[in-house]
Design a protein around this motif. Structure first.
Motif, mmCIF file in Angstrom:
data_model
loop_
_atom_site.group_PDB
_atom_site.id
_atom_site.type_symbol
_atom_site.label_atom_id
_atom_site.label_comp_id
_atom_site.label_asym_id
_atom_site.label_seq_id
_atom_site.Cartn_x
_atom_site.Cartn_y
_atom_site.Cartn_z
ATOM 1 N N ARG A 58 68.629 -14.013 -42.223
ATOM 2 C CA ARG A 58 69.532 -15.089 -42.640
ATOM 3 C C ARG A 58 69.260 -16.369 -41.846
ATOM 4 O O ARG A 58 69.271 -17.466 -42.410
ATOM 5 C CB ARG A 58 70.998 -14.669 -42.468
ATOM 6 N N PHE A 89 68.056 -19.911 -43.370
ATOM 7 C CA PHE A 89 68.835 -21.126 -43.131
ATOM 8 C C PHE A 89 67.940 -22.245 -42.604
ATOM 9 O O PHE A 89 67.995 -23.380 -43.095
ATOM 10 C CB PHE A 89 69.974 -20.837 -42.142
ATOM 11 N N GLU A 126 67.127 -25.795 -44.398
ATOM 12 C CA GLU A 126 67.477 -27.064 -43.743
ATOM 13 C C GLU A 126 66.256 -27.968 -43.583
ATOM 14 O O GLU A 126 66.350 -29.175 -43.780
ATOM 15 C CB GLU A 126 68.095 -26.805 -42.364
ATOM 16 N N GLU A 136 74.287 -24.547 -35.234
ATOM 17 C CA GLU A 136 74.979 -24.854 -36.492
ATOM 18 C C GLU A 136 75.089 -23.593 -37.361
ATOM 19 O O GLU A 136 76.147 -23.313 -37.930
ATOM 20 C CB GLU A 136 74.205 -25.948 -37.246
ATOM 21 N N PHE A 137 74.004 -22.835 -37.440
ATOM 22 C CA PHE A 137 74.011 -21.594 -38.233
ATOM 23 C C PHE A 137 75.028 -20.606 -37.679
ATOM 24 O O PHE A 137 75.780 -19.992 -38.437
ATOM 25 C CB PHE A 137 72.611 -20.962 -38.230
ATOM 26 N N ASN A 138 75.070 -20.459 -36.360
ATOM 27 C CA ASN A 138 76.000 -19.506 -35.738
ATOM 28 C C ASN A 138 77.454 -19.886 -35.973
ATOM 29 O O ASN A 138 78.316 -19.011 -36.059
ATOM 30 C CB ASN A 138 75.718 -19.363 -34.242
ATOM 31 N N LYS A 139 77.725 -21.185 -36.088
ATOM 32 C CA LYS A 139 79.093 -21.615 -36.382
ATOM 33 C C LYS A 139 79.474 -21.254 -37.817
ATOM 34 O O LYS A 139 80.611 -20.887 -38.080
ATOM 35 C CB LYS A 139 79.231 -23.122 -36.182
ATOM 36 N N LYS A 140 78.504 -21.352 -38.730
ATOM 37 C CA LYS A 140 78.758 -21.080 -40.147
ATOM 38 C C LYS A 140 78.765 -19.584 -40.462
ATOM 39 O O LYS A 140 79.511 -19.125 -41.317
ATOM 40 C CB LYS A 140 77.710 -21.760 -41.029
ATOM 41 N N ASP A 141 77.891 -18.835 -39.802
ATOM 42 C CA ASP A 141 77.703 -17.423 -40.121
ATOM 43 C C ASP A 141 78.757 -16.562 -39.444
ATOM 44 O O ASP A 141 78.903 -16.596 -38.223
ATOM 45 C CB ASP A 141 76.294 -16.977 -39.675
ATOM 46 N N SER A 142 79.440 -15.779 -40.235
ATOM 47 C CA SER A 142 80.513 -14.931 -39.685
ATOM 48 C C SER A 142 79.964 -13.740 -38.898
ATOM 49 O O SER A 142 80.633 -13.195 -38.040
ATOM 50 C CB SER A 142 81.412 -14.428 -40.810
ATOM 51 N N SER A 165 77.284 -13.768 -36.862
ATOM 52 C CA SER A 165 76.288 -14.259 -35.916
ATOM 53 C C SER A 165 76.342 -13.499 -34.592
ATOM 54 O O SER A 165 77.300 -12.795 -34.309
ATOM 55 C CB SER A 165 76.505 -15.753 -35.643
#
Length: 144
Positions: free
Chosen positions: A49, A53, A57, A134-140, A142
Motif C-alpha cells: 500500500r 501510494f 503521488e 502523510e501516508f501513515n496519517k491517512k492509512d488506518s 499503518s
C-alpha cells in the motif's frame, strides 16, 4: 527420576502426561507461528500500500527495472524505511520484485549516500519521508 521401580500403570500415566504436555507445547508453537505469519502478511500488505501510494503521488513506477537515479533513490529510501520497521530482507525483495541480496546492497548504498551527504539523495530522502508520514496519517493500518 528412576523408572526401574515404577509399575506398568504408573509408567503408562507418566507417558500419557508427557504426551499431553508435548501436544500442548506443539499447539502453542503452531499458534505462535500463525500469529507471526499474520504479522508478516500485515507488514507485506502495508508495504504494498505504501509503495502504491508513493507511486500515485509521484506518478512514477518505482518497482520498475529502471536504473535512473531518481527511481533508485526512492527505492533506497523505501527499502531502508521498511527494514527499520522490522521487515525482512526477503519480504522487502518481494515488494520490489528484487532478490534479498539486492536489498542488502541497496541498504548499504543508502547508508553510504546518507553518510557522505549526497545532495540529490538527501533531497529525495526528505521528500519520501514526508510522503511516508502523510501516508501513515491517512492509512488506518499503518506501522506505529
Amino acid at each position: 527420576m528412576s523408572l526401574k521401580n515404577k509399575t506398568t500403570v504408573e509408567l503408562y500415566n507418566l507417558s500419557k502426561a508427557v504426551r499431553l504436555e508435548l501436544n500442548k507445547r506443539s499447539i502453542e508453537y503452531k499458534e505462535l507461528m500463525l500469529e507471526n505469519s499474520k504479522h508478516k502478511q500485515d507488514l507485506f500488505s502495508y508495504a504494498k500500500r505504501l509503495v502504491s501510494f508513493i507511486e500515485s503521488e509521484l506518478k512514477i513506477r518505482i518497482v520498475s527495472k529502471s536504473r535512473k537515479r531518481e527511481f533508485v533513490n526512492i527505492r533506497f529510501v523505501l527499502m531502508e524505511y521498511l527494514h527499520t520497521n522490522k521487515m525482512s530482507l526477503k519480504q522487502i525483495g518481494y515488494v520490489f520484485y528484487r532478490d534479498h541480496s539486492t536489498v542488502i546492497t541497496a541498504l548499504d548504498r543508502a547508508h553510504w549516500l546518507l553518510k557522505n551527504k549526497d545532495i540529490t539523495y538527501s533531497i529525495c530522502y526528505e521528500k519520501i519521508n514526508a510522503l511516508i508520514t502523510e501516508f501513515n496519517k491517512k492509512d488506518s493500518n499503518s506501522l506505529k
